[in-house]
Design an enzyme around this catalytic site. Structure first.
Site, mmCIF file in Angstrom:
data_model
loop_
_atom_site.group_PDB
_atom_site.id
_atom_site.type_symbol
_atom_site.label_atom_id
_atom_site.label_comp_id
_atom_site.label_asym_id
_atom_site.label_seq_id
_atom_site.Cartn_x
_atom_site.Cartn_y
_atom_site.Cartn_z
ATOM 1 N N ASN A 110 0.810 -1.215 0.000
ATOM 2 C CA ASN A 110 0.000 0.000 0.000
ATOM 3 C C ASN A 110 0.859 1.287 0.000
ATOM 4 O OD1 ASN A 110 -2.405 1.912 0.564
ATOM 5 N ND2 ASN A 110 -3.293 -0.092 0.160
ATOM 6 N N ARG A 111 0.249 2.408 0.406
ATOM 7 C CA ARG A 111 0.846 3.718 0.091
ATOM 8 C C ARG A 111 1.705 4.298 1.202
ATOM 9 N NH1 ARG A 111 -3.963 3.185 -2.197
ATOM 10 N NH2 ARG A 111 -4.116 3.648 -4.421
ATOM 11 N N HIS A 136 2.796 0.068 -3.193
ATOM 12 C CA HIS A 136 3.179 -1.337 -3.380
ATOM 13 C C HIS A 136 4.645 -1.522 -3.791
ATOM 14 C CE1 HIS A 136 -0.861 -2.419 -2.592
ATOM 15 N NE2 HIS A 136 -1.359 -2.397 -3.803
ATOM 16 N N HIS A 210 -1.439 -10.164 -3.094
ATOM 17 C CA HIS A 210 -2.461 -9.355 -3.775
ATOM 18 C C HIS A 210 -3.338 -10.156 -4.743
ATOM 19 C CE1 HIS A 210 -4.157 -5.679 -5.455
ATOM 20 N NE2 HIS A 210 -3.464 -4.977 -4.579
ATOM 21 N N SER A 211 -3.823 -11.312 -4.310
ATOM 22 C CA SER A 211 -4.758 -12.042 -5.177
ATOM 23 C C SER A 211 -6.122 -11.376 -5.192
ATOM 24 C CB SER A 211 -4.934 -13.483 -4.691
ATOM 25 O OG SER A 211 -3.943 -14.302 -5.264
ATOM 26 N N TYR A 212 -6.741 -11.401 -6.380
ATOM 27 C CA TYR A 212 -8.144 -11.002 -6.513
ATOM 28 C C TYR A 212 -8.948 -12.290 -6.510
ATOM 29 C CZ TYR A 212 -6.703 -6.360 -8.196
ATOM 30 O OH TYR A 212 -6.155 -5.107 -8.324
ATOM 31 N N ASP A 282 -11.695 0.384 -0.325
ATOM 32 C CA ASP A 282 -10.247 0.310 -0.553
ATOM 33 C C ASP A 282 -9.599 0.830 0.716
ATOM 34 O OD1 ASP A 282 -7.744 0.090 -1.562
ATOM 35 O OD2 ASP A 282 -7.988 1.540 -3.182
ATOM 36 N N GLN A 319 -6.297 -4.925 4.284
ATOM 37 C CA GLN A 319 -6.819 -4.022 3.253
ATOM 38 C C GLN A 319 -7.909 -4.768 2.504
ATOM 39 O OE1 GLN A 319 -5.472 -0.905 2.861
ATOM 40 N NE2 GLN A 319 -6.584 -0.207 1.050
ATOM 41 N N GLU A 347 -5.876 -8.106 1.739
ATOM 42 C CA GLU A 347 -4.419 -8.027 1.884
ATOM 43 C C GLU A 347 -4.075 -7.826 3.355
ATOM 44 O OE1 GLU A 347 -3.248 -4.836 -1.039
ATOM 45 O OE2 GLU A 347 -5.364 -5.079 -1.415
HETATM 46 C C1 BGC Z 1 -4.800 -0.604 -3.229
HETATM 47 C C2 BGC Z 1 -5.593 0.041 -4.331
HETATM 48 C C3 BGC Z 1 -4.879 -0.237 -5.616
HETATM 49 C C4 BGC Z 1 -4.728 -1.729 -5.797
HETATM 50 C C5 BGC Z 1 -3.815 -2.096 -6.923
HETATM 51 C C6 BGC Z 1 -4.793 -2.062 -3.466
HETATM 52 O O1 BGC Z 1 -4.063 -2.690 -2.486
HETATM 53 O O2 BGC Z 1 -5.324 -0.309 -1.966
HETATM 54 O O3 BGC Z 1 -5.743 1.415 -4.120
HETATM 55 O O4 BGC Z 1 -5.531 0.328 -6.704
HETATM 56 O O5 BGC Z 1 -4.147 -2.299 -4.688
HETATM 57 O O6 BGC Z 1 -4.304 -1.975 -8.116
#
Ligand code: BGC
Length: 384
Positions: A110-111, A136, A210-212, A282, A319, A347
């Site tokens: 994250n940021r 990330h 970061h799996s969807y 998010d 997250q 996450e």
């Molecule tokens: C973030 C989103 C981001 C995504 C990656 C997430 O973990 O919180 O803001 O767009 O990851 O595409």
């Protein structure tokens, strides 16, 4: 007497062999780890490892970005589907993985606001790749590097150990950081992820995955009907640039209350400033219980297939990202188009922007100490 015992032992072994044989046949794979070529990146060979467990569940992982390429789990009728988004081949990941599908994220999940933080009185400037912020791990994060690998056979199941040495100064971070991540596909249909790291200079670290997920099967539709529970009574609100304000806010009476199973879509379009800031969910949730202790963080349930996923972690945060930025421009596995909210991420992590928020749990890793976290994604099916 003895021979009776031997006979029943042989009978038992035969039953076990037969039933595991049937289970393995269900998925077509064989218990173990299969390694095959997946192409080349940065001039290095990239491989695809297929882990298969005794129940026929299967995880495919590549050492490019430590990406989970596919995860096949049974539904309530025993039918296996791939339940994570991604690409059929390496080229897709090399050219078009803006959404970080399936990837390992590092050094920092994250940021980090404006890509800046101060440690031991020194200000560090990180690469910025999300407007003015660092996201990330930067321009070339751990999701875009080739990891060294070692397949392992553990008591819990087949495993793949991935190691990456991130050099001092990479993406602006201090210290040579050796990161090690082990994926284990257990015979209980769990994907267990152990993260560890050491450094030769004080630094910061926050690794995640970061799996969807789409428990109805990848590419099959949006995830708004999944019932989600998050074991968190507080979350960290964000500003319009998705940076936490520093507040820990109660979820009570807000669209962020997932303390009881609630459809992801139930409130996602409510007129709410936080949903507006995140373009949906998010946000980082402040997990109940004690960090460092493996505990249930979340549960997601998909009614048509009966698949349920539990997330267990030692991390303090989670997250929840509802796939808001998927927009139909990606064609993924088996030609499936990924439209808005076709997948969701859970996450496990330390909170975003912790290096600039002294009130958040620290993400500092000191020289000589060891970072270690564990997360388990556990799959079952329910009748309800
Ligand atoms: C973030 C989103 C981001 C995504 C990656 C997430 O973990 O919180 O803001 O767009 O990851 O595409």
């Amino acid at each position: 007497m003895v021979s009776k015992k031997i006979v029943s032992l042989i009978a038992l072994l035969a039953v076990i062999a037969l039933s595991s044989g049937l289970q393995v046949k269900a998925q077509g794979g064989r218990v173990g780890v299969k390694k095959e070529s997946f192409g080349k990146a940065d001039g290095r060979d990239v491989f695809l490892y297929t882990l298969t467990n005794a129940r026929g569940a299967e995880a495919r992982i590549t050492n490019y970005g430590g990406i989970l390429v596919s995860l096949k789990m049974p539904d309530r009728k025993g039918k296996f589907d791939d339940i994570v988004l991604g690409y059929d081949n390496l080229d897709g990941y090399l050219k078009n993985n803006g959404p970080y599908m399936g990837a390992l994220i590092g050094r920092y999940g994250n940021r980090i606001a404006k890509g800046r933080f101060t440690l031991n009185g020194v200000e560090y400037k990180l690469a910025t790749n999300n407007g003015e912020n660092h996201l990330h791990g930067g321009i070339k994060g751990f999701d875009k590097v080739v990891w060294d690998t070692k397949p392992l056979r553990t008591k819990a199941g087949e495993a793949l150990e991935l190691t990456y040495l991130s050099r001092d100064g990479e993406e602006g971070y201090p210290g040579n950081l050796t990161a090690r991540v082990t994926y284990t596909l257990t015979n209980n249909n769990e994907l267990k992820i152990d993260y560890s790291a050491t450094t030769d200079k004080d630094t910061i670290v926050n690794l995640t995955h970061h799996s969807y997920f789409n428990l109805a099967g990848q590419g099959s539709g949006d995830i708004l009907n999944h019932q989600l529970m998050i074991a968190a009574t507080r979350f960290t609100p964000i500003d319009a640039g998705s940076i936490p304000t520093g507040e820990l806010r109660s979820v009570n009476g807000t669209p962020f209350d997932f303390t009881r199973p609630t459809a992801i879509g139930a409130h996602i379009n409510d007129a709410d400033e936080q949903l507006k800031n995140g373009s949906g969910y998010d946000h980082n949730f402040v997990l109940n219980g004690q960090m460092g202790v493996l505990r249930l963080a979340a549960k997601a349930y998909e009614a048509t297939t009966g698949r349920e996923m539990e997330v267990w972690t030692t991390e303090p945060g989670l997250q929840f990202y509802s796939g808001n930025f998927l927009d139909g421009t990606i064609t993924g596995k088996e030609g499936k188009v990924y439209n808005k909210r076709y997948g969701f991420c859970l996450e496990t992590q330390h909170f975003p922007d912790s290096p600039n928020k002294p009130q958040f749990p620290s993400t500092v890793l000191r020289k000589g100490s060891r970072y270690h976290t564990t997360t388990i994604y556990r799959f079952t099916t329910q009748k309800r």
